[in-house]
Scaffold this motif. Structure first.
Motif, PDB file in Angstrom:
ATOM      1  N   MET A   1       1.022  -1.161   0.161  1.00 16.77           N
ATOM      2  CA  MET A   1       0.015  -0.170   0.049  1.00 16.77           C
ATOM      3  C   MET A   1       0.973   1.152   0.155  1.00 16.77           C
ATOM      4  N   LEU A   2       0.596   2.381  -0.786  1.00 14.74           N
ATOM      5  CA  LEU A   2       1.560   3.371  -0.870  1.00 14.74           C
ATOM      6  C   LEU A   2       1.094   4.560   0.321  1.00 14.74           C
ATOM      7  N   TYR A   3       0.279   4.139   1.200  1.00 13.10           N
ATOM      8  CA  TYR A   3      -0.078   5.016   2.324  1.00 13.10           C
ATOM      9  C   TYR A   3       1.289   5.350   3.140  1.00 13.10           C
ATOM     10  N   PRO A   4       1.868   4.139   3.710  1.00 15.02           N
ATOM     11  CA  PRO A   4       3.096   4.492   4.393  1.00 15.02           C
ATOM     12  C   PRO A   4       4.356   5.571   3.734  1.00 15.02           C
ATOM     13  N   ALA A   5       4.526   5.183   2.529  1.00 16.40           N
ATOM     14  CA  ALA A   5       5.304   5.693   1.844  1.00 16.40           C
ATOM     15  C   ALA A   5       5.083   7.011   1.527  1.00 16.40           C
ATOM     16  N   LEU A   6       3.788   7.314   1.053  1.00 14.91           N
ATOM     17  CA  LEU A   6       3.429   8.808   0.926  1.00 14.91           C
ATOM     18  C   LEU A   6       3.456   9.532   2.153  1.00 14.91           C
ATOM     19  N   LYS A   7       3.110   8.882   3.232  1.00 13.05           N
ATOM     20  CA  LYS A   7       3.036   9.819   4.414  1.00 13.05           C
ATOM     21  C   LYS A   7       4.374   9.877   4.778  1.00 13.05           C
ATOM     22  N   PHE A   8       5.387   9.298   4.582  1.00 12.92           N
ATOM     23  CA  PHE A   8       6.616   9.353   4.956  1.00 12.92           C
ATOM     24  C   PHE A   8       7.405  10.478   4.267  1.00 12.92           C
ATOM     25  N   VAL A   9       6.963  10.669   2.946  1.00 10.65           N
ATOM     26  CA  VAL A   9       7.516  11.788   2.032  1.00 10.65           C
ATOM     27  C   VAL A   9       6.637  12.974   2.432  1.00 10.65           C
ATOM     28  N   SER A  10       5.464  12.877   2.446  1.00 11.81           N
ATOM     29  CA  SER A  10       4.646  14.307   2.548  1.00 11.81           C
ATOM     30  C   SER A  10       4.788  15.024   3.991  1.00 11.81           C
ATOM     31  N   PRO A  54      -2.108  11.006  13.482  1.00 12.52           N
ATOM     32  CA  PRO A  54      -0.996   9.798  13.776  1.00 12.52           C
ATOM     33  C   PRO A  54      -1.680   8.564  13.163  1.00 12.52           C
ATOM     34  N   ARG A  55      -2.790   8.264  12.846  1.00 12.52           N
ATOM     35  CA  ARG A  55      -3.338   7.124  12.036  1.00 12.52           C
ATOM     36  C   ARG A  55      -4.049   7.402  10.993  1.00 12.52           C
ATOM     37  N   MET A  56      -4.116   6.401   9.900  1.00 18.28           N
ATOM     38  CA  MET A  56      -4.911   6.502   8.715  1.00 18.28           C
ATOM     39  C   MET A  56      -5.926   7.121   9.026  1.00 18.28           C
ATOM     40  N   VAL A  57      -6.546   8.055   8.311  1.00 21.43           N
ATOM     41  CA  VAL A  57      -7.717   8.726   8.418  1.00 21.43           C
ATOM     42  C   VAL A  57      -8.655   8.321   6.901  1.00 21.43           C
ATOM     43  N   ARG A  58      -9.680   7.841   7.094  1.00 24.00           N
ATOM     44  CA  ARG A  58     -10.652   7.514   5.794  1.00 24.00           C
ATOM     45  C   ARG A  58     -11.542   8.404   5.753  1.00 24.00           C
ATOM     46  N   PHE A  59     -11.865   9.048   4.558  1.00 21.69           N
ATOM     47  CA  PHE A  59     -12.829  10.304   4.573  1.00 21.69           C
ATOM     48  C   PHE A  59     -13.306  10.261   2.972  1.00 21.69           C
ATOM     49  N   VAL A  60     -14.496  10.821   2.789  1.00 24.54           N
ATOM     50  CA  VAL A  60     -14.989  11.065   1.570  1.00 24.54           C
ATOM     51  C   VAL A  60     -14.798  12.440   0.967  1.00 24.54           C
ATOM     52  N   ALA A  61     -14.474  12.437  -0.323  1.00 24.41           N
ATOM     53  CA  ALA A  61     -14.366  13.894  -0.986  1.00 24.41           C
ATOM     54  C   ALA A  61     -15.180  13.747  -2.277  1.00 24.41           C
ATOM     55  N   LYS A  62     -15.747  14.976  -2.663  1.00 24.71           N
ATOM     56  CA  LYS A  62     -16.259  15.086  -3.857  1.00 24.71           C
ATOM     57  C   LYS A  62     -15.639  14.680  -5.094  1.00 24.71           C
ATOM     58  N   ARG A  77      -6.588   9.425  -3.204  1.00 25.24           N
ATOM     59  CA  ARG A  77      -6.941   7.902  -3.050  1.00 25.24           C
ATOM     60  C   ARG A  77      -5.841   7.120  -2.277  1.00 25.24           C
ATOM     61  N   SER A  78      -4.850   7.456  -2.330  1.00 27.53           N
ATOM     62  CA  SER A  78      -3.600   6.591  -1.534  1.00 27.53           C
ATOM     63  C   SER A  78      -3.768   6.946  -0.082  1.00 27.53           C
ATOM     64  N   MET A  79      -4.306   7.965   0.397  1.00 26.02           N
ATOM     65  CA  MET A  79      -4.105   8.540   1.431  1.00 26.02           C
ATOM     66  C   MET A  79      -5.548   8.146   2.382  1.00 26.02           C
ATOM     67  N   GLY A  80      -6.528   7.635   1.555  1.00 25.79           N
ATOM     68  CA  GLY A  80      -7.732   6.912   2.331  1.00 25.79           C
ATOM     69  C   GLY A  80      -8.887   7.719   1.832  1.00 25.79           C
ATOM     70  N   ALA A  81      -8.896   8.551   0.796  1.00 29.10           N
ATOM     71  CA  ALA A  81     -10.021   9.166   0.445  1.00 29.10           C
ATOM     72  C   ALA A  81     -11.107   8.368  -0.110  1.00 29.10           C
TER      73      ALA A  81
END
Length: 220
Positions: A1-10, A54-62, A77-81
């Motif tokens: 999953m890209l989430y850890p890598a994206l968060k590490f960079v962003s 500090p944790r992954m947050v799922r959320f909706v976006a238009k 998408r990779s961050m949980g949207a």
């Protein structure tokens, strides 16, 4: 999953450019379901808030956020949207149903109770979806205040500016009541909005932000 890598960079990039001031991150439960309920000042809230929790947050976006810049869409998408069509008559219930599944899985769901961005920096009346969620699932609500994000990307601009931002997390709130009761949903929502207002210091407007935008009253 890209989430850890994206968060590490962003996150380091975010700290370097916007120097976020964070208070109360310890209030976000380390495990189990939780609802992050935040004010909404900028489209970039959906970039800053998930990256700083500090944790992954799922959320909706238009859906418009997913049809513009392809890099931003991929990041979202990779961050949980989760994409939602706000023009669909069942959009609100679809969002709530998706949120229930996220919370049942023991994850964190993020929601903007105002339903849309503030047109003028003030805090507007909350919609009752946040109350329905907490009363249906039993998940605690963590009130959150985003600070200064509207200065990073003011309405009508497309290039982010350098400006310090802040994020304040309040203590988790637990509620009892009947999710089918309009009175209970309104009571819980108003308590959540009051907690957000105490954290943000915004002026509170007892009207829905969407109605103000529709009437062209932004800035009044």
């Amino acid at each position: 999953m890209l989430y850890p890598a994206l968060k590490f960079v962003s996150v380091p990039v975010m700290h370097a450019l916007w120097r976020p001031r964070m208070e109360g991150r310890e209030h976000v439960p380390a495990h189990g379901a939780a609802i992050i309920a935040s004010n909404h000042l900028s489209v970039l809230d959906s970039f800053f808030m998930p990256a700083l929790v500090p944790r992954m947050v799922r959320f909706v976006a238009k859906k418009e956020y997913f049809t513009g810049n392809p890099l931003f869409a991929a990041w979202m998408r990779s961050m949980g949207a989760m994409e939602i069509d706000r023009e669909n008559v069942s959009a609100a219930q679809d969002m709530l149903d998706a949120a229930v599944e996220v919370l049942k899985a023991g994850e964190v769901f993020g929601i903007y109770p105002e339903g849309t961005r503030s047109p003028d920096g003030r805090l507007y009346r909350g919609k009752v979806g946040v109350a329905w969620l907490t009363l249906t699932t039993g998940a605690p609500v963590v009130p959150v205040a985003m600070l200064g994000t509207e200065k990073v990307l003011p309405p009508g601009t497309s290039v982010p500016r350098l400006h310090s931002i802040g994020v304040r997390f309040g203590e988790p709130m637990s509620f009892t009541g009947d999710p089918g009761s309009a009175r209970d949903r309104r009571r819980v929502t108003d308590e959540v909005m009051a907690a957000i207002q105490r954290l943000s210091g915004q002026e509170y407007v007892p009207r829905y932000a969407a109605s103000v935008k529709g009437a062209g009253e932004a800035g009044v």
